[in-house]
Motif scaffolding. Structure first.
Motif, PDB file in Angstrom:
ATOM      1  N   HIS A  92      -9.957  -1.972  -0.288  1.00 57.74           N
ATOM      2  CA  HIS A  92      -9.456  -2.790   0.824  1.00 57.74           C
ATOM      3  C   HIS A  92      -9.146  -1.847   1.981  1.00 57.74           C
ATOM      4  O   HIS A  92      -8.564  -0.781   1.776  1.00 57.74           O
ATOM      5  CB  HIS A  92      -8.199  -3.553   0.394  1.00 57.74           C
ATOM      6  N   GLU A  95      -5.334  -0.097   3.185  1.00 61.16           N
ATOM      7  CA  GLU A  95      -4.521   0.507   2.125  1.00 61.16           C
ATOM      8  C   GLU A  95      -4.801   2.014   2.136  1.00 61.16           C
ATOM      9  O   GLU A  95      -5.824   2.461   1.626  1.00 61.16           O
ATOM     10  CB  GLU A  95      -4.891  -0.130   0.779  1.00 61.16           C
ATOM     11  N   ARG A 134      -8.350  -5.916   5.502  1.00 63.83           N
ATOM     12  CA  ARG A 134      -8.558  -6.055   4.048  1.00 63.83           C
ATOM     13  C   ARG A 134     -10.041  -6.324   3.748  1.00 63.83           C
ATOM     14  O   ARG A 134     -10.629  -5.745   2.862  1.00 63.83           O
ATOM     15  CB  ARG A 134      -7.704  -7.220   3.531  1.00 63.83           C
ATOM     16  N   HIS A 178      -5.082   1.395  -4.734  1.00 61.29           N
ATOM     17  CA  HIS A 178      -4.725   0.272  -3.855  1.00 61.29           C
ATOM     18  C   HIS A 178      -3.277   0.385  -3.406  1.00 61.29           C
ATOM     19  O   HIS A 178      -2.484   1.156  -3.960  1.00 61.29           O
ATOM     20  CB  HIS A 178      -4.879  -1.067  -4.598  1.00 61.29           C
ATOM     21  N   THR A 179      -2.946  -0.460  -2.416  1.00 58.46           N
ATOM     22  CA  THR A 179      -1.562  -0.803  -2.086  1.00 58.46           C
ATOM     23  C   THR A 179      -1.575  -2.326  -1.884  1.00 58.46           C
ATOM     24  O   THR A 179      -2.615  -2.960  -2.066  1.00 58.46           O
ATOM     25  CB  THR A 179      -1.070  -0.129  -0.782  1.00 58.46           C
TER      26      THR A 179
HETATM   27 ZN   LIG Z   1      -6.138  -3.618  -2.538  1.00 58.77          ZN
END
Ligand SMILES: [Zn+2]
Length: 375
Positions: A92, A95, A134, A178-179
């Protein structure tokens, strides 16, 4: 002249012969014309020893680039016969701790530190990373809902297919950083699926713990299918993933946690030389395993409004305790609508932007895990 280079006599149909016999080799036809073959090309040789910096080339067109390729940086550090780890960030685009950690690791590592092979991709979706979005601005796709991918699909689907068919099969370990992105703020944690294969699960538990985060999180796929880790898990890989916070401002401590954790994971799994550190070595309490496997654990805004968080991340909450409330700026006199924890647990994630639309996930309540399922 005909296309075979000879003069055709009037009335005769000239046979069309190949100018390059390789084009008609059966293997060529099989590989190049197969609908399953990836159109993505790599400028690195994944089997060559040493360090290579190159790109994956993903064909695409736009109005001023009919024969354009999206270039996706990839670095290979091939140091020996140890395991192969594929480490990625920017699945994404919004992130950033993962991409930063990978870029730093890439520049810090010397080949002699690499026991196996390390394939580093700091930005799996470069247009999304550059745009802080994203979804990919090229095709509107969510990379993490695009697996196993499609070799004849959009750019995002072609990348997913290349990972599924070329890079995952090379790898023993798949790390996807990820975040919560801009939409969700997580208490920084490592997370994983509870895979059915107990041997695979045990290795994933070890890798998850090696991040040395306060929480380790077992999560459910509440928002669709086609996730990168699910495809890698299906192929039997040791899949190690994170939710390293969220939001647009990333505290220095989160960057430090992501960078030290990534290196520790790769040492633990035998890809890098170095000293493996546990939380006990660092003077920290053991990691707390929590899970959100019930759909009810994910709380969605019942209406659009202005969200006020009432509980700090990482705090324990009681059943029916409000974790946040929605205000209505067009109706100031209306009492706020509470969002409550359905059961007792810990608040592991909360909404990022204060303005929310109906159906946005505004809170995630996690519960302590029975340690027996991790054995
Ligand atoms: Zn993510």
């Amino acid at each position: 002249m005909t296309n075979d280079g000879s003069h055709a006599k009037m009335g005769q149909i000239s046979p069309v012969r190949p100018t390059d016999p390789i084009e008609f080799h059966p293997d060529f036809l099989l590989k190049e014309l197969s609908v399953e073959k990836s159109p993505v090309r790599a400028s690195v040789d994944f089997d060559r020893p040493g360090i290579q910096h190159g790109n994956l080339y993903v064909p695409y067109s736009y109005n001023l680039g009919g024969w354009a390729n999206m270039m996706l940086p990839v670095t290979v550090l091939n140091g020996g016969k140890g395991p192969t780890a594929l480490v990625m960030g920017g699945n994404h685009g919004d992130e950033y701790p993962g991409p930063v950690a990978i870029l730093n690791l890439m520049r810090q590592l010397k080949l002699e530190e690499v026991l196996g092979r390390l394939i580093l991709i700091p930005a799996l979706s470069p247009p999304a990373v550059k745009a802080s979005t994203r979804l990919s601005p090229l095709d509107g796709k969510n990379m993490n809902r695009s697996f196993p991918g499609n070799p004849q699909g959009t750019v995002t689907e072609m990348i997913a297919h290349y990972l599924t068919t070329v890079l995952f099969p090379m790898a023993d370990i798949v790390v996807d950083n990820h975040t919560g992105g801009r939409s969700v703020d997580f208490y920084p944690c490592a997370h994983m699926h509870l895979v059915a294969d107990l041997n695979q699960r045990k290795k994933m538990v070890g890798g998850t713990l090696a991040w040395n985060t306060d929480f380790a999180f077992l999560y459910a796929d509440i928002a669709g299918t086609g996730l990168l880790p699910v495809e890698a898990e299906r192929q039997g890989k040791i899949v190690i993933t994170t939710e390293m916070g969220g939001g647009e401002c990333i505290p220095a401590r989160v960057h430090r946690m992501c960078q030290s954790g990534l290196r520790n994971v790769l040492v633990h799994l035998g890809v890098l030389q170095g000293e493996f550190q546990t939380r006990a070595d660092l003077g920290l309490a053991p990691t707390r395993w929590v899970q959100s496997l019930d759909w009810q654990d994910y709380r969605f805004a019942p209406e659009s409004g202005l969200y006020e968080a009432l509980v700090d991340l990482g705090s324990d909450v009681a059943a029916d305790q409000p974790v946040g409330q929605l205000h209505f700026i067009e109706c100031p006199q209306r009492p706020p609508v509470k969002v409550v924890a359905p059961t007792a647990g810990v608040l592991l994630a909360t909404r990022g932007p204060s303005m929310v639309a109906q159906g946005d996930c505004v809170a995630c309540i996690a519960h302590d895990v029975d340690p027996k399922i991790l054995a």
